[in-house]
Design a protein around this motif. Sequence first.
Motif, mmCIF file in Angstrom:
data_model
loop_
_atom_site.group_PDB
_atom_site.id
_atom_site.type_symbol
_atom_site.label_atom_id
_atom_site.label_comp_id
_atom_site.label_asym_id
_atom_site.label_seq_id
_atom_site.Cartn_x
_atom_site.Cartn_y
_atom_site.Cartn_z
ATOM 1 N N ARG A 231 0.842 -1.204 0.000
ATOM 2 C CA ARG A 231 0.000 0.000 0.000
ATOM 3 C C ARG A 231 0.874 1.250 0.000
ATOM 4 N NH1 ARG A 231 -5.080 1.594 2.151
ATOM 5 N NH2 ARG A 231 -5.774 -0.516 1.674
ATOM 6 N N ALA A 232 1.948 1.220 0.798
ATOM 7 C CA ALA A 232 2.834 2.388 0.872
ATOM 8 C C ALA A 232 3.466 2.664 -0.493
ATOM 9 C CB ALA A 232 3.915 2.152 1.931
ATOM 10 N N ALA A 233 3.894 1.585 -1.169
ATOM 11 C CA ALA A 233 4.535 1.771 -2.482
ATOM 12 C C ALA A 233 3.539 2.396 -3.463
ATOM 13 C CB ALA A 233 5.050 0.422 -2.998
ATOM 14 N N GLY A 234 2.291 1.906 -3.437
ATOM 15 C CA GLY A 234 1.258 2.436 -4.339
ATOM 16 C C GLY A 234 0.986 3.907 -4.055
ATOM 17 N N LEU A 235 0.879 4.257 -2.774
ATOM 18 C CA LEU A 235 0.573 5.650 -2.417
ATOM 19 C C LEU A 235 1.752 6.563 -2.724
ATOM 20 C CD1 LEU A 235 -1.349 5.031 0.920
ATOM 21 C CD2 LEU A 235 -2.307 5.965 -1.203
ATOM 22 N N GLN A 236 2.952 6.036 -2.523
ATOM 23 C CA GLN A 236 4.123 6.857 -2.844
ATOM 24 C C GLN A 236 4.171 7.149 -4.351
ATOM 25 O OE1 GLN A 236 8.409 6.712 -1.188
ATOM 26 N NE2 GLN A 236 8.506 5.636 -3.148
ATOM 27 N N ALA A 237 3.864 6.107 -5.148
ATOM 28 C CA ALA A 237 3.844 6.309 -6.608
ATOM 29 C C ALA A 237 2.769 7.321 -6.989
ATOM 30 C CB ALA A 237 3.604 4.969 -7.307
ATOM 31 N N ALA A 238 1.712 7.412 -6.174
ATOM 32 C CA ALA A 238 0.624 8.359 -6.464
ATOM 33 C C ALA A 238 0.920 9.767 -5.938
ATOM 34 C CB ALA A 238 -0.674 7.836 -5.862
ATOM 35 N N GLY A 239 2.100 9.971 -5.354
ATOM 36 C CA GLY A 239 2.501 11.327 -4.983
ATOM 37 C C GLY A 239 2.405 11.686 -3.515
ATOM 38 N N TYR A 240 2.151 10.710 -2.653
ATOM 39 C CA TYR A 240 2.085 10.995 -1.219
ATOM 40 C C TYR A 240 3.379 10.574 -0.527
ATOM 41 C CZ TYR A 240 -2.977 11.045 -2.118
ATOM 42 O OH TYR A 240 -4.225 11.310 -2.608
ATOM 43 N N ALA A 241 3.747 11.282 0.538
ATOM 44 C CA ALA A 241 4.768 10.779 1.460
ATOM 45 C C ALA A 241 4.034 9.830 2.422
ATOM 46 C CB ALA A 241 5.398 11.937 2.220
ATOM 47 N N ILE A 242 4.805 8.952 3.090
ATOM 48 C CA ILE A 242 4.155 7.878 3.844
ATOM 49 C C ILE A 242 4.684 7.764 5.281
ATOM 50 C CG2 ILE A 242 3.714 5.365 3.926
ATOM 51 C CD1 ILE A 242 2.461 6.765 1.499
ATOM 52 N N SER A 243 3.744 7.537 6.220
ATOM 53 C CA SER A 243 4.072 7.050 7.562
ATOM 54 C C SER A 243 3.560 5.620 7.663
ATOM 55 C CB SER A 243 3.361 7.880 8.638
ATOM 56 O OG SER A 243 3.963 9.134 8.779
ATOM 57 N N LEU A 244 4.270 4.783 8.420
ATOM 58 C CA LEU A 244 3.833 3.393 8.595
ATOM 59 C C LEU A 244 3.747 3.067 10.078
ATOM 60 C CD1 LEU A 244 5.974 1.347 6.026
ATOM 61 C CD2 LEU A 244 3.491 1.615 6.005
ATOM 62 N N GLU A 245 2.656 2.437 10.471
ATOM 63 C CA GLU A 245 2.547 1.988 11.866
ATOM 64 C C GLU A 245 2.068 0.543 11.932
ATOM 65 O OE1 GLU A 245 -0.553 3.590 14.385
ATOM 66 O OE2 GLU A 245 0.156 2.387 16.056
ATOM 67 N N TYR A 246 2.769 -0.255 12.739
ATOM 68 C CA TYR A 246 2.285 -1.590 13.071
ATOM 69 C C TYR A 246 1.409 -1.400 14.311
ATOM 70 C CZ TYR A 246 2.560 -6.290 15.072
ATOM 71 O OH TYR A 246 2.267 -7.505 15.636
ATOM 72 N N ILE A 247 0.102 -1.650 14.176
ATOM 73 C CA ILE A 247 -0.837 -1.267 15.234
ATOM 74 C C ILE A 247 -0.662 -2.101 16.499
ATOM 75 C CG2 ILE A 247 -3.290 -0.927 15.817
ATOM 76 C CD1 ILE A 247 -3.877 -1.224 12.815
ATOM 77 N N GLY A 248 -0.708 -1.417 17.624
ATOM 78 C CA GLY A 248 -0.670 -2.123 18.913
ATOM 79 C C GLY A 248 -0.430 -1.123 20.029
ATOM 80 N N GLU A 249 -0.928 -1.446 21.208
ATOM 81 C CA GLU A 249 -0.715 -0.554 22.363
ATOM 82 C C GLU A 249 -0.971 -1.347 23.630
ATOM 83 O OE1 GLU A 249 -3.872 2.436 23.025
ATOM 84 O OE2 GLU A 249 -4.962 1.494 21.415
ATOM 85 N N ASN A 250 -0.492 -0.806 24.742
ATOM 86 C CA ASN A 250 -0.761 -1.394 26.068
ATOM 87 C C ASN A 250 -0.405 -2.879 26.153
ATOM 88 O OD1 ASN A 250 -1.617 1.089 26.942
ATOM 89 N ND2 ASN A 250 -3.750 0.692 26.431
ATOM 90 N N THR A 251 0.749 -3.244 25.625
ATOM 91 C CA THR A 251 1.195 -4.636 25.654
ATOM 92 C C THR A 251 1.893 -4.900 26.986
ATOM 93 O OG1 THR A 251 1.521 -4.430 23.285
ATOM 94 C CG2 THR A 251 2.512 -6.352 24.333
#
Length: 304
Positions: A48-68
């Motif tokens: 998804r990040a590669a596709g969005l980058q090709a479409a002209g967006y910069a990207i942040s990525l998060e592996y979801i999780g909290e309170n482990t």
Amino acid sequence: QASVVLRTIARDLKLKEFVMNTPWLYQLLLAAAKRYIAGESRGDALDRAAGLQAAGYAISLEYIGENTADLTECRKATDEFLALIRESSQRGLPVHICFDLSHIGLMIDEELALSHAEELAAAARENGQILMISMEESAKTEAIYRLYERLASRHEHVGITVQAHLHRTWDDLPRLLDLPGRIRLVKGAFREEPQVALPRSKELQTRYLELTEKIVQAGHPLSIATHDQQIVQAVREQGFLSESQVELEMLCGVCEEEARMIRDEGVPLRLYVTYGTEWYLYLCHRIAEHPPQLYRALADMLEP
Ligand code: FAD
């Protein structure tokens, strides 16, 4: 009211367990979550990040999780982030890697969270990535800033998320501006008491804009992370987005039409892409902060 009910549902662990163990319900809710998350695997997120980058967006990525609260799970999450840093770099994606300190050890011990975050910071440095720490509920704010200060004094490529709704934020700003790390300014996703934070209001919009101005005037790297079109318009009119270190940032799947228009007008825009199996809480958060999304979620579930 709807928002309060949805947040209560989100925190009900028995309900979550029921959803996760009921295959048809799991699939239905996953269909709704896919509006906001790239998928359950790292590969889904990188595609998804590669596709969005090709479409002209910069990207942040998060592996979801909290309170482990489990040591092995904190280690696993840290390893997942390390793999994410490595693989995004191998695929030529210059991303911001985002994480919650409570996902990698803060619930067990601050020193554990720090040592895991140090590993991420070293890997991010080696791979030329930026690391962004997310902000959690107000009970954790001071611990998160403490750890950020210790990390950021050694790693200028580590940044922090700051919540405009907290009353304390004006007083915190000087200590954050003293450090080189990027600031991501958000309104704040957690429900807080009135003595701690402002609710969504005109007053919060004004405070958000004043904080933005202060950070921009300090010449500090800033991500203006909001979907509030009045704020977006105001920061554009004030010329803040022509500063080289300032960008807009929005969550993937939220206000997609507006995001496309902003990108088409040549404004620097970063999209926040998430993935992982812990999407349930993330979905609840997104619907709770804008309850009309419940109808969209239902439509997503019913779509063949
Ligand atoms: P709002 O006043 O909430 O929304 C303004 C308008 O945007 C709404 O009227 C609606 O049209 C649209 N909108 C907003 N949310 C939705 C939605 N879910 N679905 C559809 N439309 C919507 N919060 C934290 O507490 N800690 C973090 O670390 C954090 N990281 C974030 C990172 C990024 C990149 C972004 C964009 C947000 C992050 N948030 C974080 C969430 C943030 O605090 C807000 O809860 C969220 O951005 C919604 O606030 P808003 O500024 O868009 O304004």
